[in-house]
Design an enzyme around this catalytic site. Structure first.
Site, mmCIF file in Angstrom:
data_model
loop_
_atom_site.group_PDB
_atom_site.id
_atom_site.type_symbol
_atom_site.label_atom_id
_atom_site.label_comp_id
_atom_site.label_asym_id
_atom_site.label_seq_id
_atom_site.Cartn_x
_atom_site.Cartn_y
_atom_site.Cartn_z
ATOM 1 N N GLU A 114 -3.082 -4.318 -3.382
ATOM 2 C CA GLU A 114 -3.544 -5.065 -4.551
ATOM 3 C C GLU A 114 -3.428 -4.246 -5.830
ATOM 4 O O GLU A 114 -3.190 -4.798 -6.909
ATOM 5 C CB GLU A 114 -4.998 -5.519 -4.349
ATOM 6 C CG GLU A 114 -5.184 -6.508 -3.220
ATOM 7 C CD GLU A 114 -5.360 -5.881 -1.845
ATOM 8 O OE1 GLU A 114 -5.763 -6.613 -0.913
ATOM 9 O OE2 GLU A 114 -5.093 -4.667 -1.674
ATOM 10 N N CYS A 170 -10.867 -4.125 -3.797
ATOM 11 C CA CYS A 170 -9.756 -4.942 -4.274
ATOM 12 C C CYS A 170 -10.210 -6.345 -4.665
ATOM 13 O O CYS A 170 -9.614 -6.964 -5.543
ATOM 14 C CB CYS A 170 -8.647 -4.972 -3.239
ATOM 15 S SG CYS A 170 -7.831 -3.357 -3.118
ATOM 16 N N CYS A 230 -10.091 -5.780 0.691
ATOM 17 C CA CYS A 230 -11.328 -5.008 0.806
ATOM 18 C C CYS A 230 -12.213 -5.294 -0.413
ATOM 19 O O CYS A 230 -11.775 -5.922 -1.382
ATOM 20 C CB CYS A 230 -11.017 -3.517 0.924
ATOM 21 S SG CYS A 230 -10.366 -2.755 -0.590
ATOM 22 N N CYS A 287 -4.185 0.746 -2.473
ATOM 23 C CA CYS A 287 -4.108 -0.521 -1.754
ATOM 24 C C CYS A 287 -2.976 -1.364 -2.329
ATOM 25 O O CYS A 287 -2.564 -1.173 -3.481
ATOM 26 C CB CYS A 287 -5.427 -1.278 -1.878
ATOM 27 S SG CYS A 287 -6.823 -0.489 -1.059
ATOM 28 N N ASN A 325 0.831 -1.200 0.000
ATOM 29 C CA ASN A 325 0.000 0.000 0.000
ATOM 30 C C ASN A 325 0.867 1.251 0.000
ATOM 31 O O ASN A 325 1.979 1.270 0.533
ATOM 32 C CB ASN A 325 -1.010 -0.001 1.162
ATOM 33 C CG ASN A 325 -0.417 -0.070 2.543
ATOM 34 O OD1 ASN A 325 0.597 -0.731 2.776
ATOM 35 N ND2 ASN A 325 -1.064 0.597 3.491
ATOM 36 N N VAL A 326 0.352 2.286 -0.658
ATOM 37 C CA VAL A 326 1.028 3.578 -0.760
ATOM 38 C C VAL A 326 -0.017 4.642 -0.457
ATOM 39 O O VAL A 326 -0.932 4.867 -1.254
ATOM 40 C CB VAL A 326 1.634 3.793 -2.162
ATOM 41 C CG1 VAL A 326 2.280 5.171 -2.264
ATOM 42 C CG2 VAL A 326 2.649 2.696 -2.489
ATOM 43 N N GLU A 327 0.103 5.265 0.710
ATOM 44 C CA GLU A 327 -0.865 6.268 1.121
ATOM 45 C C GLU A 327 -0.510 7.637 0.564
ATOM 46 O O GLU A 327 0.575 7.854 0.016
ATOM 47 C CB GLU A 327 -0.937 6.323 2.651
ATOM 48 C CG GLU A 327 -1.458 5.023 3.241
ATOM 49 C CD GLU A 327 -1.505 5.019 4.747
ATOM 50 O OE1 GLU A 327 -2.116 4.088 5.289
ATOM 51 O OE2 GLU A 327 -0.935 5.918 5.401
#
Length: 136
Positions: free
Chosen positions: A67, A101, A98, A65, A54-56
């Site tokens: 995925e 995803c 989620c 996400c 994940n990369v916020e």
């Protein structure tokens, strides 16, 4: 369908290696806001392993996400279909994708994609029943 290596026709899959790849990807996650790093790994029908983390983003809704990164890696390295998938949190525990995803994985692996969950191995079609499909 839950259980061991025979669930979903998974004989011969090295789940520990797949988990290790997910944990490695998770170690590179960028999660300064949620402090919830996630990594995932999947086998491709040609034998490759692809990973994502994940990369916020400060604009919370624009975070990616794990995925998303995995599917990008799938296409960046030649495409194909996902066959087996696992996702983990910072402690290396299996977590489920989620809903967003799950749909993404459905488009790139289909209902037979074997997904590791905290309750065992299940086909994606069980995690996302009556999924929306494009006519192909």
């Amino acid at each position: 369908m839950t259980g061991g290596a025979s669930a979903g026709g998974t004989g011969g899959v090295d789940w520990e290696a797949l988990r290790a790849a997910a944990r490695d990807a998770m170690s590179r996650a960028y999660a300064p806001y949620s402090h919830y790093p996630v990594g995932c790994a999947a086998l491709v029908d040609d034998g490759r392993t692809v990973t994502g983390c994940n990369v916020e983003n400060a604009s919370y809704g624009l975070g990616l996400c794990a995925e998303c990164g995995l599917v990008s890696a799938l296409h960046a390295t030649g495409g194909g279909r996902l066959t087996h998938f696992t996702c983990c949190d910072a402690k290396g525990r299996a977590i489920t994708p989620c809903g967003r995803c799950r749909q993404l994985l459905m488009e790139h692996g289909g209902p037979a994609l074997v997904v590791e969950t905290p309750e065992g191995l299940v086909p994606l079609g069980q995690l996302l029943p009556q999924a929306w499909h494009l006519e192909q």
